[in-house]
Write an enzyme that holds these catalytic residues in place. Structure first.
Site, mmCIF file in Angstrom:
data_model
loop_
_atom_site.group_PDB
_atom_site.id
_atom_site.type_symbol
_atom_site.label_atom_id
_atom_site.label_comp_id
_atom_site.label_asym_id
_atom_site.label_seq_id
_atom_site.Cartn_x
_atom_site.Cartn_y
_atom_site.Cartn_z
ATOM 1 N N GLU A 214 24.796 103.864 71.744
ATOM 2 C CA GLU A 214 23.471 104.189 72.385
ATOM 3 C C GLU A 214 23.491 104.723 73.786
ATOM 4 O OE1 GLU A 214 19.387 101.806 73.534
ATOM 5 O OE2 GLU A 214 21.332 101.174 74.210
ATOM 6 N N ASP B 158 11.463 78.067 59.665
ATOM 7 C CA ASP B 158 11.450 77.494 61.016
ATOM 8 C C ASP B 158 10.693 78.722 61.904
ATOM 9 O OD1 ASP B 158 13.407 79.576 61.331
ATOM 10 O OD2 ASP B 158 14.788 78.227 62.511
ATOM 11 N N ASN C 114 14.698 79.250 55.877
ATOM 12 C CA ASN C 114 14.561 77.815 56.253
ATOM 13 C C ASN C 114 13.235 77.299 57.067
ATOM 14 O OD1 ASN C 114 15.050 78.803 58.857
ATOM 15 N ND2 ASN C 114 16.565 76.926 59.114
ATOM 16 N N ASP D 225 16.858 85.002 59.616
ATOM 17 C CA ASP D 225 18.133 84.549 59.917
ATOM 18 C C ASP D 225 18.824 85.046 58.676
ATOM 19 O OD1 ASP D 225 17.482 82.852 57.237
ATOM 20 O OD2 ASP D 225 16.146 81.479 58.536
ATOM 21 N N ASP E 121 25.631 99.306 72.478
ATOM 22 C CA ASP E 121 24.454 99.061 73.146
ATOM 23 C C ASP E 121 24.782 99.698 74.836
ATOM 24 O OD1 ASP E 121 21.858 97.558 73.681
ATOM 25 O OD2 ASP E 121 22.835 96.797 74.861
ATOM 26 N N ASP F 241 26.089 94.972 66.170
ATOM 27 C CA ASP F 241 25.686 95.383 67.540
ATOM 28 C C ASP F 241 26.910 95.014 68.355
ATOM 29 O OD1 ASP F 241 23.868 96.373 69.672
ATOM 30 O OD2 ASP F 241 22.475 95.956 68.098
ATOM 31 N N HIS G 128 14.331 98.933 67.294
ATOM 32 C CA HIS G 128 13.428 97.935 67.769
ATOM 33 C C HIS G 128 13.267 98.157 69.022
ATOM 34 C CE1 HIS G 128 17.697 97.916 69.328
ATOM 35 N NE2 HIS G 128 17.342 97.140 70.207
ATOM 36 N N ASP G 129 13.169 99.183 69.548
ATOM 37 C CA ASP G 129 12.717 99.466 70.864
ATOM 38 C C ASP G 129 11.750 100.390 70.810
ATOM 39 O OD1 ASP G 129 15.014 97.801 72.098
ATOM 40 O OD2 ASP G 129 16.273 99.462 72.333
ATOM 41 N N ASP H 264 12.895 84.871 56.862
ATOM 42 C CA ASP H 264 13.218 83.230 57.444
ATOM 43 C C ASP H 264 13.447 82.780 55.933
ATOM 44 O OD1 ASP H 264 13.453 80.945 58.480
ATOM 45 O OD2 ASP H 264 11.310 80.882 58.852
HETATM 46 O O1 ISL Z 1 13.506 100.533 75.559
HETATM 47 C C1 ISL Z 1 13.865 101.119 76.515
HETATM 48 C C2 ISL Z 1 12.830 101.753 77.551
HETATM 49 O O2 ISL Z 1 11.974 100.896 77.622
HETATM 50 C C3 ISL Z 1 15.334 101.583 76.701
HETATM 51 O O3 ISL Z 1 15.512 102.073 78.183
HETATM 52 C C4 ISL Z 1 16.149 100.495 76.681
HETATM 53 O O4 ISL Z 1 16.103 99.460 77.463
HETATM 54 C C5 ISL Z 1 17.598 100.843 76.504
HETATM 55 O O5 ISL Z 1 17.463 101.756 75.337
HETATM 56 C C6 ISL Z 1 18.510 99.899 76.074
HETATM 57 O O6 ISL Z 1 18.343 99.293 75.239
HETATM 58 C C7 ISL Z 1 19.430 98.508 74.575
HETATM 59 O O7 ISL Z 1 19.884 97.684 75.769
HETATM 60 C C8 ISL Z 1 18.831 96.505 76.216
HETATM 61 C C9 ISL Z 1 18.069 95.859 75.226
HETATM 62 O O8 ISL Z 1 16.934 95.276 75.669
HETATM 63 C C10 ISL Z 1 17.697 96.955 74.016
HETATM 64 O O9 ISL Z 1 17.034 96.157 72.958
HETATM 65 C C11 ISL Z 1 18.947 97.679 73.447
HETATM 66 O O10 ISL Z 1 18.473 98.383 72.362
HETATM 67 C C12 ISL Z 1 19.653 95.755 77.060
HETATM 68 O O11 ISL Z 1 20.818 95.187 76.303
HETATM 69 CA CA CA Z 2 14.951 80.653 60.003
#
Ligand code: ISL
Ligand code: CA
Length: 544
Positions: free
Chosen positions: A244, A24, A22, A28, A198, A97, A318-319, A20
């Site tokens: 993905e 908040d 700034n 960013d 995605d 992305d 991130h998932d 971050d």
């Molecule tokens: O995390 C999952 C299962 O719990 C995956 O099925 C995930 O939803 C799937 O990989 C798709 O992910 C991507 O598209 C999603 C988004 O929420 C995820 O962050 C992204 O990586 C919808 O755009």
């Molecule tokens: Ca910020």
């Protein structure tokens, strides 16, 4: 045949949780600019940015309301341009992305589309009449409930494979495809170096919406669309693409990412991350994983793709929960050793490795998140509502255990830069958008960067070795002792060279003849070589 992205290592930045600038409480673009030196120092080549576009944030930016505007929480287009320029000056590429299976329901296309059945943008989305007063079929959305939402204005349902604020685009419509391609070209003309796409294998739906209630992957026209995208956009640029692709197996990866397929450069498999999930409850009920199974899945990908297509290599994003908490041991005693071991097992396979922010520090799942109110992720919150509050299928304690083990927010706590309050992510006294992992006082970049025994130093060393030894990039792969339940050993070969990787996946000492070698020890997470004796989470990489 050697492509730049085959030699590259990718570092994934989740902008909301990186830095971050700034105060908040939200990471960013200018924060990322401040940390480019750190990323460069790690020795990677490419940065993948999670979505930074305008969004109402129903799904942290995966619900895009304008593909060509920057989320104001993250900064401005001028900030982005400066970030791209500074990254390029350091020799770092940036991939974006690309989320084109769906948009936000607040995207101008959808606002138009829902106005009337004859609107010029109606067919940008997938609309169907009710069947017997119900949704057209029983498909479920990725975040719970039906995948269909009735829209009162026109009395039709629209399809959303994720939340109801993420309507699916209709790829059968050539006008939509043209708009997507034009948008991609504008980003590429700006100088971005590629895309992570995605759920790109979801873009083609079956004509009659048959199939089970799982969202349909690998639909009838998906390869046609990707070949068209390649022809109309990608072939004109020297960029990298990674799709993905949940549910894809090696045979299908050859179609998406085969060297002669003219579709994508590589895909992200999910097969290896299914090993600890429950058949019914998925990530919310967790089982011990079988190393034999994990080895088999990843080895199958290695062997099937070699010479035909290119692999991507990842444990984290991130998932996903933090890998050291998932397949390693995040206790104080074993965290560093097991994080290094997992890193080496992955990075010495064939493919492009992806490092998710904080993985290079051995960041863990947050044990201090004790209540559902600590979590922010739509997937976690909806699943808790459904399974605990509405259906009483799991107790709160069971569900919180599942979330702690594998919920997506495990990966989304702020980056741990220093031991100062808020870990240097944001100023002391600011409330970050999601809480910190309380262990930032001991696990942070400031401690690790200068420490030769740190997880960070180990990851940096792996990146150095990759540049020195082509066998790491191009060697073939052979799994040794597939039935071994504690030790993963594999061999890579290129010309007359052999690379041997031996890893103990347990805290216990193991003895294995395969671990004794008179080759040159390129890398290890212990100071001495004990031959056939493998200490807890020991990994050794030999060159013969
Ligand atoms: O995390 C999952 C299962 O719990 C995956 O099925 C995930 O939803 C799937 O990989 C798709 O992910 C991507 O598209 C999603 C988004 O929420 C995820 O962050 C992204 O990586 C919808 O755009
Ligand atoms: Ca910020």
């Amino acid at each position: 045949m050697d492509k730049w992205w085959q030699n590259a290592v990718v570092y994934q930045v989740y902008p909301r949780s990186f830095q971050d600038s700034n105060n908040d409480g939200i990471g960013d673009l200018n924060g990322i600019r401040q940390r480019l030196g750190y990323i460069k120092d790690l020795g990677v080549d490419v940065i993948w940015l999670n979505p930074i576009y305008a969004t109402p944030n129903d799904d942290n930016g995966y619900d895009i309301s304008d593909y060509e505007a920057i989320n104001p929480e993250f900064g401005t287009m001028a900030d982005f341009d400066a970030l791209l320029k500074e990254a390029h000056a350091l020799g770092l590429k940036i991939i974006m992305d690309l989320v084109v299976n769906h948009t936000s329901d607040e995207h101008a296309w959808f606002i138009e589309s829902r106005k009337s059945r004859v609107n010029a943008h109606r067919d940008y989305y997938i609309w169907r009449d009710p069947v017997d007063g119900h949704a057209p079929n029983d498909w479920e959305g990725g975040f719970g409930g039906s995948a269909w939402q009735l829209d009162a204005t026109t009395g039709q349902y629209y399809l959303h494979l994720f939340s109801k604020k993420q309507p699916d685009l209709n790829w059968r419509n050539p006008a939509l495809r043209n708009d997507v391609y034009a948008m991609m070209r504008r980003w590429l003309d700006k100088g971005v170096d590629g895309f992570r796409m995605d759920v790109i294998n979801f873009i083609s739906k079956t004509a009659d919406f048959t199939g089970d209630h799982r969202p349909v992957a690998n639909g009838p026209h998906v390869h046609e669309y990707l070949q068209e995208m390649h022809q109309r956009v990608l072939q004109d640029y020297d960029v990298m693409t990674v799709g993905e692709t949940p549910g894809v197996k090696p045979e299908q990866a050859l179609q998406y990412a085969g060297y002669t397929a003219d579709e994508l450069n590589m895909v992200f498999t999910f097969q290896h991350l299914g090993v600890d999930l429950d058949a019914k409850y998925g990530r919310w009920v967790v089982h011990p994983f079988s190393l034999v199974r994990l080895k088999q899945i990843m080895s199958d990908w290695q062997v099937a793709l070699h010479g035909h297509a290119w692999n991507s290599l990842y444990w984290n994003n991130h998932d996903q929960p933090r890998v050291v908490s998932r397949f390693g041991d995040d206790s104080a005693k074993w965290r560093v050793q097991s994080a290094k071991m997992l890193g080496a097992v992955l990075h010495f396979m064939e493919g492009t490795p992806y490092i998710y922010q904080g993985e290079e520090l051995g960041m863990t799942n947050p044990a201090n998140f004790k209540s559902i109110t600590d979590y922010r992720d739509i997937e976690i919150l909806n699943a808790y509502q459904e399974l605990v509050t509405d259906k009483h299928e799991l107790t709160a304690a069971q569900m919180l255990a599942g979330i702690h083990h594998s919920g997506r927010d495990n990966a989304r706590t702020p980056m741990q830069w220093t031991a100062a309050p808020n870990a240097g992510f944001t100023a002391a006294g600011v409330t970050p958008w999601i809480g910190l992992n309380a262990n930032y006082r001991t696990i942070n970049a400031a401690h690790e960067v200068g420490d030769p025994d740190s997880v960070f130093a180990f990851y940096r060393q792996m990146n150095v070795l990759r540049r020195q030894y082509p066998i790491i990039v191009h060697g073939d792969y052979e799994l040794l002792n597939p039935e071994d339940e504690q030790v993963w050993a594999y061999r890579r070969r290129l010309d007359d060279q052999t690379l041997l990787v031996v890893a103990n996946f347990t805290a216990a000492t193991q003895e294995r003849p395969v671990a004794r070698s008179n080759g040159q020890l390129l890398l290890s997470n212990y100071d001495t070589d004990a031959g056939a004796i493998l200490r807890g989470f020991e990994v050794k990489v030999y060159l013969l």
